[in-house]
Design a protein around this motif. Structure first.
Motif, mmCIF file in Angstrom:
data_model
loop_
_atom_site.group_PDB
_atom_site.id
_atom_site.type_symbol
_atom_site.label_atom_id
_atom_site.label_comp_id
_atom_site.label_asym_id
_atom_site.label_seq_id
_atom_site.Cartn_x
_atom_site.Cartn_y
_atom_site.Cartn_z
ATOM 1 N N ALA A 81 -6.373 -7.403 -12.143
ATOM 2 C CA ALA A 81 -5.407 -7.046 -13.246
ATOM 3 C C ALA A 81 -5.298 -5.443 -13.260
ATOM 4 O O ALA A 81 -4.196 -4.831 -13.529
ATOM 5 N N ASP A 82 -6.630 -4.510 -12.915
ATOM 6 C CA ASP A 82 -6.457 -3.416 -13.597
ATOM 7 C C ASP A 82 -7.144 -2.423 -12.524
ATOM 8 O O ASP A 82 -8.368 -3.195 -11.699
ATOM 9 N N LEU A 83 -7.293 -1.364 -11.944
ATOM 10 C CA LEU A 83 -8.097 -0.445 -11.356
ATOM 11 C C LEU A 83 -9.416 -0.945 -11.180
ATOM 12 O O LEU A 83 -10.140 -0.847 -10.254
ATOM 13 N N GLU A 84 -9.824 -0.994 -12.414
ATOM 14 C CA GLU A 84 -11.908 -1.152 -12.506
ATOM 15 C C GLU A 84 -12.192 -2.404 -11.826
ATOM 16 O O GLU A 84 -12.918 -2.620 -11.344
ATOM 17 N N LYS A 153 -6.307 9.818 0.491
ATOM 18 C CA LYS A 153 -7.972 10.313 1.005
ATOM 19 C C LYS A 153 -8.838 9.163 -0.318
ATOM 20 O O LYS A 153 -10.303 9.517 0.350
ATOM 21 N N VAL A 154 -8.311 9.110 -1.158
ATOM 22 C CA VAL A 154 -9.492 8.442 -1.846
ATOM 23 C C VAL A 154 -9.651 6.962 -1.573
ATOM 24 O O VAL A 154 -10.565 6.951 -1.574
ATOM 25 N N SER A 155 -8.799 6.459 -0.632
ATOM 26 C CA SER A 155 -9.099 4.755 -0.698
ATOM 27 C C SER A 155 -9.941 5.501 1.013
ATOM 28 O O SER A 155 -11.327 5.093 1.180
ATOM 29 N N GLU A 156 -9.988 6.156 1.575
ATOM 30 C CA GLU A 156 -11.153 6.743 2.696
ATOM 31 C C GLU A 156 -12.048 7.480 2.534
ATOM 32 O O GLU A 156 -13.049 6.717 2.847
ATOM 33 N N TRP A 189 -14.158 6.821 -9.592
ATOM 34 C CA TRP A 189 -12.585 7.126 -8.962
ATOM 35 C C TRP A 189 -11.991 6.835 -9.809
ATOM 36 O O TRP A 189 -10.929 7.005 -9.629
ATOM 37 N N GLN A 190 -12.481 5.451 -10.764
ATOM 38 C CA GLN A 190 -11.355 5.867 -12.068
ATOM 39 C C GLN A 190 -10.808 7.445 -12.590
ATOM 40 O O GLN A 190 -9.183 7.710 -12.881
ATOM 41 N N SER A 191 -11.369 7.633 -13.007
ATOM 42 C CA SER A 191 -11.353 9.504 -12.895
ATOM 43 C C SER A 191 -10.413 10.499 -12.790
ATOM 44 O O SER A 191 -9.876 10.968 -12.622
ATOM 45 N N LEU A 192 -10.657 10.017 -11.259
ATOM 46 C CA LEU A 192 -10.162 11.100 -10.009
ATOM 47 C C LEU A 192 -8.436 9.828 -10.123
ATOM 48 O O LEU A 192 -7.947 11.100 -9.557
ATOM 49 N N LEU A 193 -8.549 9.335 -10.468
ATOM 50 C CA LEU A 193 -6.597 8.322 -9.599
ATOM 51 C C LEU A 193 -6.174 8.378 -11.318
ATOM 52 O O LEU A 193 -4.727 7.759 -11.382
ATOM 53 N N ARG A 194 -6.897 9.131 -12.681
ATOM 54 C CA ARG A 194 -6.055 8.786 -13.772
ATOM 55 C C ARG A 194 -4.765 9.930 -13.406
ATOM 56 O O ARG A 194 -5.082 10.952 -12.774
#
Length: 194
Positions: A81-84, A153-156, A189-194
């Protein structure tokens, strides 16, 4: 014997060959795999192994493809349902491994090691790494408005981190500690993706 029964028995034989091979590789590495060892462990004749797979290299190829497909499919089909929740799911795929999954992961690490010296497997592993990066980036795009380039990049970074977690989890299976560490990683990662 009916055709359906022959197919069922053939599939059972193939699975016994693959299971025996995975056990051998997890204990001895790829170089330890031989038709004789597969035959001895599975209780299947060498000629039957070659009937179903043609060669030990074919057994390795099928194992490799199966393990890698088993890693990509859950990512592609994930519906968190969400990123986390999605990032937590990725960590749980490592620190919640069953004993059978640990064997497969151990085999994957043997393939990684072999890829350092054998181009035959390196190209396939790199192709699958790209597929996993793309699958994770596609999922991340559901939760983040970041550009595709950053998502890749985050995925890698996630793939590289998962590989390290897997190796360390095989060495020390303290799930509670890995869950705590992964939770910190999810926050980053959540902070990177905001």
């Amino acid at each position: 014997m009916s055709k359906d029964l022959r197919i069922t028995k053939g599939n059972e034989t193939k699975n016994r060959i693959l299971s025996a091979s995975i056990k051998i590789i997890s204990e001895e590495g790829l170089k330890g795999l031989s038709a004789k060892k597969i035959a001895d462990l599975s209780g299947i004749s060498k000629s039957n192994i070659f009937h179903h797979f043609g060669s030990v290299d074919e057994v390795l190829r099928v194992i490799f493809e199966n393990i890698l497909a088993d890693m990509v499919k859950p990512i592609e089909s994930n519906q968190e349902a969400d990123l986390e929740s999605f990032l937590t799911f990725l960590g749980e795929s490592i620190y919640s491994l069953s004993e059978e999954e640990k064997l497969s992961y151990s085999v994957l690490l043997h393939f990684y090691n072999t890829c350092l010296y054998d181009e035959k497997y390196r190209a396939y592993l790199l192709k699958t790494k790209d597929e996993m990066i793309d699958a994770i980036a596609t999922q991340l795009s559901r939760y983040s408005s970041q550009r595709k380039e950053k998502l890749l990049k985050v995925s890698e970074m996630i793939i590289i981190t998962l590989d390290g977690y897997g190796l360390h989890f095989l060495l020390d299976s303290d799930s509670a500690r890995f869950k705590e560490i992964w939770t910190l990683q999810v926050e980053a990662w959540q902070s990177l993706l905001r």
